[in-house]
Design a protein around this motif. Structure first.
Motif, PDB file in Angstrom:
ATOM      1  N   VAL A  70      -0.286  -4.755 -15.343  1.00 52.04           N
ATOM      2  CA  VAL A  70      -0.327  -4.872 -13.892  1.00 52.04           C
ATOM      3  C   VAL A  70       0.598  -5.995 -13.459  1.00 52.04           C
ATOM      4  O   VAL A  70       0.941  -6.878 -14.250  1.00 52.04           O
ATOM      5  N   PRO A  71       1.031  -5.999 -12.178  1.00 55.19           N
ATOM      6  CA  PRO A  71       1.902  -7.074 -11.691  1.00 55.19           C
ATOM      7  C   PRO A  71       1.188  -8.411 -11.638  1.00 55.19           C
ATOM      8  O   PRO A  71      -0.042  -8.494 -11.735  1.00 55.19           O
ATOM      9  N   ASP A  72       1.963  -9.467 -11.461  1.00 51.89           N
ATOM     10  CA  ASP A  72       1.386 -10.798 -11.293  1.00 51.89           C
ATOM     11  C   ASP A  72       0.497 -10.816 -10.048  1.00 51.89           C
ATOM     12  O   ASP A  72       0.811 -10.182  -9.035  1.00 51.89           O
ATOM     13  N   PRO A  73      -0.610 -11.549 -10.109  1.00 56.02           N
ATOM     14  CA  PRO A  73      -1.537 -11.569  -8.976  1.00 56.02           C
ATOM     15  C   PRO A  73      -1.091 -12.537  -7.882  1.00 56.02           C
ATOM     16  O   PRO A  73      -0.225 -13.392  -8.102  1.00 56.02           O
ATOM     17  N   ASP A  74      -1.710 -12.411  -6.731  1.00 59.85           N
ATOM     18  CA  ASP A  74      -1.602 -13.421  -5.683  1.00 59.85           C
ATOM     19  C   ASP A  74      -2.523 -14.568  -6.087  1.00 59.85           C
ATOM     20  O   ASP A  74      -3.744 -14.417  -6.111  1.00 59.85           O
TER      21      ASP A  74
END
Length: 294
Positions: A70-74
């Motif tokens: 998954v992409p990097d989180p906020d």
């Protein structure tokens, strides 16, 4: 089907910590992928493991884990991001085996018995601990999708309630607060440790057995705590996770030889604890939600 023949799917989520956090220092000692690998291997040892899923912005080379990248989180909504990823997981994927343990990667299954949890009486299992501020720890949940897609419903409920009430704590603690809200304000108690929340039946389990953490900030490596099924290596306990796995989960040597090795290993772990002490913040100094009633 007998409980001990049930396959248990394992789901964990980990985001690589920022370089400025104390978790980054822990990550250099034992990374998220390493924690998840030990977690999956402990389930392989003590349960009938189905599939172990690793949701992360890091990749694991473990043969026991199935990566979901998954992409990097906020980072300002880090805890909410984890809940969203579990919501996405149960919304997108379908499974032959309906039983799931959803937990942080810093857990180990240290004895048989997790299959017996899934007795057909509930959809979601939570753990209760003697903590007036945050009695329901979100480190682990038991999800039984036999009747309905309980995982999707449960995580959507959490996400909706956080958006409604707990966005001020979206980076930290919202996961703990939302479970208290669901059980204390949104549920009907129906007896036997069971609560009804909309279409979900939620069962409360004793954290001492299924979400055990030591009283001190590092585990006792002289013995395994009696009656514990799942051990939670919170905070800097994670620095002892490899040693604990090696000598209490993986090791099959004779009892007499183990005692000698436990003593030596415990002394070594104490040395490491003092060495790493500067990396960590004491639990009492952590920022707690100011609006939480004690």
């Amino acid at each position: 089907m007998e409980a001990y023949h049930r396959k248990i799917n394992l789901v964990t989520c980990f985001f690589k910590p920022s370089n400025s956090s104390s978790n980054s220092d822990i990550n250099q000692i034992i990374s998220g992928p390493q924690q998840a690998d030990l977690l999956a291997r402990s389930f392989q040892n003590f349960s009938s493991l189905g599939t172990a899923f690793f949701i992360s912005n890091e990749h694991s080379d473990s043969p026991f884990l199935r990566n979901i990248n998954v992409p990097d989180p906020d980072v300002n909504k880090l805890t909410l991001e984890v809940i969203r990823k579990f919501n996405f997981f149960f919304s997108k994927y379908e499974f032959e085996d309906p039983h799931f343990v959803v937990c942080d990667p810093d857990f180990l299954l240290i004895s048989p018995g997790v299959e017996a949890v899934f007795d057909g009486s509930f959809d979601i299992g939570v753990t209760l601990r003697p903590d007036k501020r945050m009695p329901y720890n979100s480190g682990i949940f038991f999800v039984d999708n036999s009747r309905i897609n309980a995982g999707k419903i449960f995580y959507q409920l959490q996400e909706d309630l956080i958006n409604e009430k707990h966005m001020d704590h979206a980076s930290w603690f919202c996961d703990q607060l939302v479970i208290s809200d669901l059980l204390d304000s949104k549920s009907e108690y129906i007896g036997g440790g069971l609560y009804k929340v909309n279409d979900l039946i939620i069962k409360v389990f004793d954290a001492k057995k299924y979400n055990f953490s030591p009283n001190r900030d590092h585990p006792n490596l002289f013995s395994v705590p009696s009656g514990v099924v799942l051990y939670h290596f919170k905070g800097r306990c994670r620095t002892s996770m490899k040693l604990f796995f090696k000598y209490f989960v993986e090791d099959n040597s004779s009892s007499r030889f183990k005692i000698f090795r436990y003593i030596m290993q415990a002394l070594y772990a104490e040395f490491l604890r003092k060495k790493y002490k500067r990396l960590f913040v004491m639990a009492k100094d952590r920022i707690m939600p100011s609006d939480r009633k004690i």
